[in-house]
Motif scaffolding. Structure first.
Motif, short mmCIF file in Angstrom:
data_model
loop_
_atom_site.label_atom_id
_atom_site.label_comp_id
_atom_site.label_asym_id
_atom_site.label_seq_id
_atom_site.Cartn_x
_atom_site.Cartn_y
_atom_site.Cartn_z
N VAL A 1 52.32 87.50 31.59
CA VAL A 1 53.33 86.46 31.73
C VAL A 1 52.79 85.30 32.57
O VAL A 1 51.93 85.49 33.44
N GLU A 2 53.33 84.12 32.30
CA GLU A 2 52.91 82.87 32.96
C GLU A 2 54.14 82.00 33.16
O GLU A 2 55.09 82.09 32.38
N ASP A 3 54.10 81.13 34.18
CA ASP A 3 55.18 80.15 34.27
C ASP A 3 54.87 78.93 33.40
O ASP A 3 55.76 78.41 32.73
N VAL A 4 53.62 78.48 33.42
CA VAL A 4 53.23 77.29 32.67
C VAL A 4 51.89 77.54 32.00
O VAL A 4 50.97 78.08 32.63
N VAL A 5 51.77 77.17 30.73
CA VAL A 5 50.48 77.18 30.05
C VAL A 5 50.10 75.75 29.71
O VAL A 5 50.89 75.02 29.10
N THR A 6 48.91 75.37 30.14
CA THR A 6 48.35 74.06 29.76
C THR A 6 47.20 74.33 28.80
O THR A 6 47.35 74.22 27.59
N THR A 7 46.04 74.73 29.35
CA THR A 7 44.89 75.06 28.48
C THR A 7 44.88 76.52 28.05
O THR A 7 44.20 76.89 27.10
N GLY A 8 45.58 77.37 28.81
CA GLY A 8 45.53 78.82 28.57
C GLY A 8 44.42 79.50 29.36
O GLY A 8 44.28 80.72 29.31
N VAL B 1 57.05 77.89 30.11
CA VAL B 1 56.90 76.55 29.52
C VAL B 1 55.49 76.38 28.97
O VAL B 1 54.50 76.65 29.67
N ASP B 2 55.41 75.94 27.73
CA ASP B 2 54.13 75.55 27.12
C ASP B 2 54.07 74.03 27.15
O ASP B 2 54.90 73.36 26.55
N ARG B 3 53.08 73.51 27.86
CA ARG B 3 52.95 72.04 27.95
C ARG B 3 52.44 71.42 26.65
O ARG B 3 52.35 70.20 26.54
N GLN B 4 52.09 72.23 25.70
CA GLN B 4 51.64 71.75 24.38
C GLN B 4 50.40 70.87 24.51
O GLN B 4 50.32 69.78 23.95
N GLU B 5 49.44 71.41 25.27
CA GLU B 5 48.20 70.67 25.49
C GLU B 5 46.98 71.49 25.11
O GLU B 5 45.93 71.40 25.73
N GLY B 6 47.16 72.36 24.12
CA GLY B 6 46.02 73.12 23.61
C GLY B 6 46.08 74.61 23.84
O GLY B 6 45.29 75.36 23.26
N GLY B 7 47.02 75.07 24.68
CA GLY B 7 47.10 76.50 24.98
C GLY B 7 47.36 77.35 23.74
O GLY B 7 46.68 78.36 23.52
N ALA B 8 48.34 76.95 22.93
CA ALA B 8 48.70 77.74 21.75
C ALA B 8 47.50 77.85 20.80
O ALA B 8 47.22 78.94 20.26
N GLU B 9 46.78 76.75 20.63
CA GLU B 9 45.61 76.74 19.75
C GLU B 9 44.50 77.63 20.34
O GLU B 9 43.81 78.34 19.60
N PHE B 10 44.36 77.57 21.65
CA PHE B 10 43.36 78.40 22.33
C PHE B 10 43.66 79.88 22.11
O PHE B 10 42.76 80.67 21.78
N PHE B 11 44.93 80.28 22.26
CA PHE B 11 45.27 81.69 22.07
C PHE B 11 45.08 82.09 20.60
O PHE B 11 44.59 83.17 20.31
N ALA B 12 45.46 81.20 19.69
CA ALA B 12 45.30 81.51 18.26
C ALA B 12 43.82 81.74 17.94
O ALA B 12 43.46 82.68 17.22
N ALA B 13 42.96 80.89 18.51
CA ALA B 13 41.52 81.01 18.25
C ALA B 13 40.96 82.32 18.83
O ALA B 13 39.93 82.81 18.37
N ASN B 14 41.67 82.87 19.81
CA ASN B 14 41.23 84.12 20.43
C ASN B 14 42.06 85.33 19.95
O ASN B 14 42.02 86.39 20.60
N ASP B 15 42.80 85.14 18.84
CA ASP B 15 43.61 86.23 18.27
C ASP B 15 44.54 86.86 19.30
O ASP B 15 44.69 88.09 19.35
N MET B 16 45.12 86.03 20.12
CA MET B 16 46.00 86.53 21.18
C MET B 16 47.43 86.04 20.89
O MET B 16 47.70 84.85 20.99
N PRO B 17 48.34 86.95 20.53
CA PRO B 17 49.72 86.53 20.29
C PRO B 17 50.30 85.80 21.51
O PRO B 17 50.08 86.21 22.66
N PHE B 18 51.03 84.72 21.22
CA PHE B 18 51.50 83.83 22.29
C PHE B 18 52.94 83.42 22.00
O PHE B 18 53.24 82.95 20.90
N VAL B 19 53.80 83.59 23.01
CA VAL B 19 55.21 83.23 22.88
C VAL B 19 55.56 82.27 24.01
O VAL B 19 55.25 82.56 25.18
N ALA B 20 56.16 81.13 23.67
CA ALA B 20 56.66 80.20 24.70
C ALA B 20 58.18 80.28 24.69
O ALA B 20 58.80 80.10 23.63
N ILE B 21 58.77 80.52 25.85
CA ILE B 21 60.23 80.51 25.93
C ILE B 21 60.71 79.07 25.65
O ILE B 21 61.64 78.87 24.89
N PHE B 22 60.05 78.08 26.28
CA PHE B 22 60.34 76.67 26.03
C PHE B 22 59.04 75.90 25.86
O PHE B 22 58.03 76.23 26.49
#
Ligand SMILES: O=P(O)(O)OC[C@H]1O[C@H](OP(=O)(O)OP(=O)(O)O)[C@H](O)[C@@H]1O
Ligand SMILES: O=C(O)c1cc(=O)[nH]c(=O)[nH]1
Length: 185
Positions: free
Chosen positions: A126-133, A157-178
């Motif tokens: 768990v994280e409070d904020v993801v920027t780069t991941g 919170v996902d700041r939508q600055e590359g974190g989701a893409e970074f997790f996808a590239a690493n096959d790591m499921p990622f959920v942002a509450i907001f």
């Protein structure tokens, strides 16, 4: 989690955590805004609602989930709130904390709450904020070194600055509450 509760949590984040100011981020990037997640996760209603939101989000991972934790300091109140809600829901789930460096005396350990999450436990970070991941990835790597099986990451919170893409590239499921867009546009 009820829609009204989700809306209340979003209002708390907007009012307490969002700040427009010049900052240097954990990754070294500069930004003109910041989410101070702890203002929300340490607020009485914020903590309760965060616990409910993260507990509900755990359903998105394949059962069984056997622990929830992350990199100190942002993850600490989130993991605790989620564990507390899990106990209230009758599905107790332990929390753990990963240090940024091993404790310099005493146990010398990286991971706190060890006895509740023995090696082989299936856990969510768990994280409070993801920027780069990058911070979450440090937690993932350390959790794996401690013998835990990491199922994925949840952030408030996902700041939508590359974190989701970074997790996808690493096959790591990622959920942002907001996402940042949901909170402040
Ligand atoms: O996705 P990233 O680019 O890694 O950035 C996000 C990280 O930055 C913040 O932690 P910070 O380093 O400020 O530490 P703290 O929780 O100890 O305050 C936040 O809690 C995340 O862990
Ligand atoms: O990227 C970061 O370091 C960061 C961004 C942000 O909005 N909030 C935070 O706690 N960390």
């Amino acid at each position: 989690m009820l829609t009204a509760e989700r809306d209340e949590l979003m209002r708390i984040i907007r009012q307490l955590s969002y700040e427009q100011r010049e900052v240097t981020l954990a990754s070294g990037r500069k930004s003109d805004f910041y989410f101070d997640g702890k203002q929300t996760t340490l607020h009485p209603r914020g903590a309760l609602l965060v616990g409910k939101a993260f507990y509900a989000a755990l359903r998105q991972f394949p059962a069984p989930v056997q622990g929830v934790g992350g990199l100190t300091l942002g993850a600490d109140p989130i993991a605790t709130a989620t564990a507390l809600v899990s106990a209230l829901e009758g599905q107790p789930l332990p929390a753990f904390i990963i240090r940024k460096e091993p404790k310099g005396h005493g146990t010398g350990q990286w991971l706190e709450g060890r006895k509740n999450v023995p090696p082989g436990s299936r856990v969510v970070i768990v994280e409070d904020v993801v920027t780069t991941g990058g911070s979450s990835m440090k937690a993932i790597e350390r959790a794996r070194e401690e013998g835990l099986e990491v199922l994925g990451v949840i952030t408030l919170v996902d700041r939508q600055e590359g974190g989701a893409e970074f997790f996808a590239a690493n096959d790591m499921p990622f959920v942002a509450i907001f996402t940042k867009a949901e909170v402040v546009g």
